[in-house]
Design a protein around this motif. Sequence first.
Motif, PDB file in Angstrom:
ATOM      1  N   LEU A 113       0.950  -1.408  -0.458  1.00 51.18           N
ATOM      2  CA  LEU A 113       0.260  -0.256   0.054  1.00 51.18           C
ATOM      3  C   LEU A 113       0.750   1.417  -0.011  1.00 51.18           C
ATOM      4  N   LEU A 114       0.565   2.194  -0.032  1.00 52.72           N
ATOM      5  CA  LEU A 114       0.739   3.384  -0.480  1.00 52.72           C
ATOM      6  C   LEU A 114       1.159   4.022   1.023  1.00 52.72           C
ATOM      7  N   LEU A 115       1.471   5.091   1.432  1.00 56.04           N
ATOM      8  CA  LEU A 115       1.708   5.315   2.674  1.00 56.04           C
ATOM      9  C   LEU A 115       0.007   6.084   3.432  1.00 56.04           C
ATOM     10  N   ASP A 116      -0.763   6.415   3.015  1.00 54.40           N
ATOM     11  CA  ASP A 116      -2.099   7.185   2.838  1.00 54.40           C
ATOM     12  C   ASP A 116      -2.537   6.019   3.397  1.00 54.40           C
ATOM     13  N   ASP A 117      -2.439   4.526   2.571  1.00 51.00           N
ATOM     14  CA  ASP A 117      -3.341   4.284   2.878  1.00 51.00           C
ATOM     15  C   ASP A 117      -2.921   3.149   3.854  1.00 51.00           C
ATOM     16  N   THR A 118      -2.062   3.082   4.091  1.00 52.32           N
ATOM     17  CA  THR A 118      -1.526   1.954   4.937  1.00 52.32           C
ATOM     18  C   THR A 118      -1.269   2.479   6.355  1.00 52.32           C
ATOM     19  N   LEU A 119      -1.281   4.144   6.983  1.00 46.26           N
ATOM     20  CA  LEU A 119      -1.730   5.065   8.253  1.00 46.26           C
ATOM     21  C   LEU A 119      -3.168   4.418   8.282  1.00 46.26           C
ATOM     22  N   LYS A 120      -4.421   4.932   7.460  1.00 49.52           N
ATOM     23  CA  LYS A 120      -5.675   4.601   7.307  1.00 49.52           C
ATOM     24  C   LYS A 120      -5.326   2.845   7.648  1.00 49.52           C
ATOM     25  N   VAL A 121      -5.563   2.325   7.426  1.00 48.50           N
ATOM     26  CA  VAL A 121      -5.140   0.559   8.052  1.00 48.50           C
ATOM     27  C   VAL A 121      -4.731   0.624   9.560  1.00 48.50           C
ATOM     28  N   VAL A 122      -3.924   0.911   9.487  1.00 48.18           N
ATOM     29  CA  VAL A 122      -3.355   0.877  10.704  1.00 48.18           C
ATOM     30  C   VAL A 122      -3.569   1.946  12.081  1.00 48.18           C
ATOM     31  N   LEU A 123      -4.324   2.762  11.606  1.00 48.13           N
ATOM     32  CA  LEU A 123      -5.072   3.543  12.275  1.00 48.13           C
ATOM     33  C   LEU A 123      -6.457   3.181  12.894  1.00 48.13           C
ATOM     34  N   ASP A 124      -7.319   2.927  11.918  1.00 48.55           N
ATOM     35  CA  ASP A 124      -8.118   2.514  12.393  1.00 48.55           C
ATOM     36  C   ASP A 124      -8.509   0.732  12.758  1.00 48.55           C
ATOM     37  N   LEU A 155       8.193   5.634   9.203  1.00 47.00           N
ATOM     38  CA  LEU A 155       8.437   3.989   8.353  1.00 47.00           C
ATOM     39  C   LEU A 155       8.772   4.354   6.569  1.00 47.00           C
ATOM     40  N   ARG A 156       9.297   5.753   6.433  1.00 48.40           N
ATOM     41  CA  ARG A 156       9.720   6.413   5.200  1.00 48.40           C
ATOM     42  C   ARG A 156      10.896   5.725   4.690  1.00 48.40           C
ATOM     43  N   ASN A 159      15.604   1.658   6.848  1.00 50.47           N
ATOM     44  CA  ASN A 159      15.658   0.882   8.028  1.00 50.47           C
ATOM     45  C   ASN A 159      15.064   0.784   9.565  1.00 50.47           C
ATOM     46  N   LYS A 160      14.509   1.419   9.676  1.00 48.43           N
ATOM     47  CA  LYS A 160      13.532   2.394  10.520  1.00 48.43           C
ATOM     48  C   LYS A 160      11.579   1.193  10.277  1.00 48.43           C
ATOM     49  N   GLY A 161      10.896   1.402  10.103  1.00 46.36           N
ATOM     50  CA  GLY A 161       9.931   1.038  10.354  1.00 46.36           C
ATOM     51  C   GLY A 161       8.846   1.477  11.910  1.00 46.36           C
ATOM     52  N   GLY A 162       8.494   0.272  11.685  1.00 49.48           N
ATOM     53  CA  GLY A 162       7.828   0.617  13.879  1.00 49.48           C
ATOM     54  C   GLY A 162       6.741  -0.605  13.768  1.00 49.48           C
ATOM     55  N   THR A 163       6.726  -0.485  15.101  1.00 50.68           N
ATOM     56  CA  THR A 163       5.958  -1.756  15.213  1.00 50.68           C
ATOM     57  C   THR A 163       5.239  -0.573  16.435  1.00 50.68           C
ATOM     58  N   SER A 164       3.820  -1.484  17.181  1.00 59.12           N
ATOM     59  CA  SER A 164       3.038  -1.225  18.362  1.00 59.12           C
ATOM     60  C   SER A 164       2.418  -2.418  18.894  1.00 59.12           C
ATOM     61  N   THR A 165       2.779  -2.722  20.147  1.00 56.31           N
ATOM     62  CA  THR A 165       1.984  -3.829  20.388  1.00 56.31           C
ATOM     63  C   THR A 165       0.976  -3.209  21.550  1.00 56.31           C
ATOM     64  N   TRP A 166      -0.385  -3.819  21.375  1.00 52.46           N
ATOM     65  CA  TRP A 166      -1.204  -3.799  22.535  1.00 52.46           C
ATOM     66  C   TRP A 166      -2.522  -5.257  22.847  1.00 52.46           C
ATOM     67  N   GLN A 167      -2.382  -5.049  24.202  1.00 53.06           N
ATOM     68  CA  GLN A 167      -2.818  -5.568  24.476  1.00 53.06           C
ATOM     69  C   GLN A 167      -4.395  -5.734  25.373  1.00 53.06           C
ATOM     70  N   ALA A 174      -1.892  -8.234  20.611  1.00 55.16           N
ATOM     71  CA  ALA A 174      -1.756  -7.957  19.398  1.00 55.16           C
ATOM     72  C   ALA A 174      -0.116  -6.888  18.925  1.00 55.16           C
ATOM     73  N   MET A 175       0.009  -7.669  18.209  1.00 49.53           N
ATOM     74  CA  MET A 175       1.835  -6.675  17.231  1.00 49.53           C
ATOM     75  C   MET A 175       1.172  -6.305  16.035  1.00 49.53           C
ATOM     76  N   LEU A 176       1.242  -5.444  15.641  1.00 53.85           N
ATOM     77  CA  LEU A 176       1.823  -4.297  14.330  1.00 53.85           C
ATOM     78  C   LEU A 176       2.715  -4.352  13.855  1.00 53.85           C
ATOM     79  N   VAL A 177       3.128  -4.399  12.851  1.00 55.50           N
ATOM     80  CA  VAL A 177       4.142  -4.092  12.277  1.00 55.50           C
ATOM     81  C   VAL A 177       4.512  -3.666  10.958  1.00 55.50           C
ATOM     82  N   VAL A 178       4.754  -2.409  10.430  1.00 55.76           N
ATOM     83  CA  VAL A 178       4.715  -2.284   9.039  1.00 55.76           C
ATOM     84  C   VAL A 178       6.559  -1.383   8.738  1.00 55.76           C
ATOM     85  N   ASN A 179       6.234  -1.611   7.440  1.00 55.88           N
ATOM     86  CA  ASN A 179       7.833  -1.357   7.307  1.00 55.88           C
ATOM     87  C   ASN A 179       7.856  -0.680   5.361  1.00 55.88           C
TER      88      ASN A 179
END
Length: 205
Positions: A113-124, A155-156, A159-167, A174-179
């Motif tokens: 996905l493009l970045l805008d669409d990626t953020l839309k999915v993870v934020l939802d 995210l761009r 070498n970084k990307g992002g991870t967020s973990t939820w309980q 749940a763990m979300l990872v975006v690269n």
Amino acid sequence: MSLLRRMDWRRRILSLAVAALLIVAAVRALSGEPEIALVIGEPWEIMRQRSSAVIDPAIAGHFWGRLPKSDARLRFLDSQFGFVTPLARFFTVSFDRDGLVRSLRMSPQIEPLLLDDTLKVVLDLQAQWRHGGWIPIRVNDDPPFADTPEWRARLRDVNKGGTSTWQAGNQYQAMLVVNRFRDDKRPTEERYLIKLQVARPWVNP
């Protein structure tokens, strides 16, 4: 009970069963998109019968996993912590030796996905979790995703990307990872891959 009454009773039971099956079929048809509807820890066959996407049986006595036979979204069933994802092309559900649903790994998208669409999915997804009472954990190292210049720059960076973990209480994590992801079909575009894992808690908050 007379023979006629017994036959009438059986006809009524059969009619109710047929009506129930028709309702289930109608709900699946109206939902449009194939889905895997599951509860962590439930018998695999119950998940298979409930889901509108086709997935193979578990293998008795083995730890393993299966992929749906088509693109499918996840409907995570829990009266409080439930949520729904977009359609996914990569989607693996694992089972344990007792034939119980153990965990899932997926990429809730059907293409990079493009970045805008990626953020839309993870934020939802994060919004659904917040609404259901999930809480982000390990926020000092891995804060929740946000649509900010800082997050976009992170995210761009390949070498970084992002991870967020939820309980969710003491029941699920749940763990979300975006690269950043190189898409050979669109080599000049910035495309991204989302990975989602859900299971019983496996890391300390």
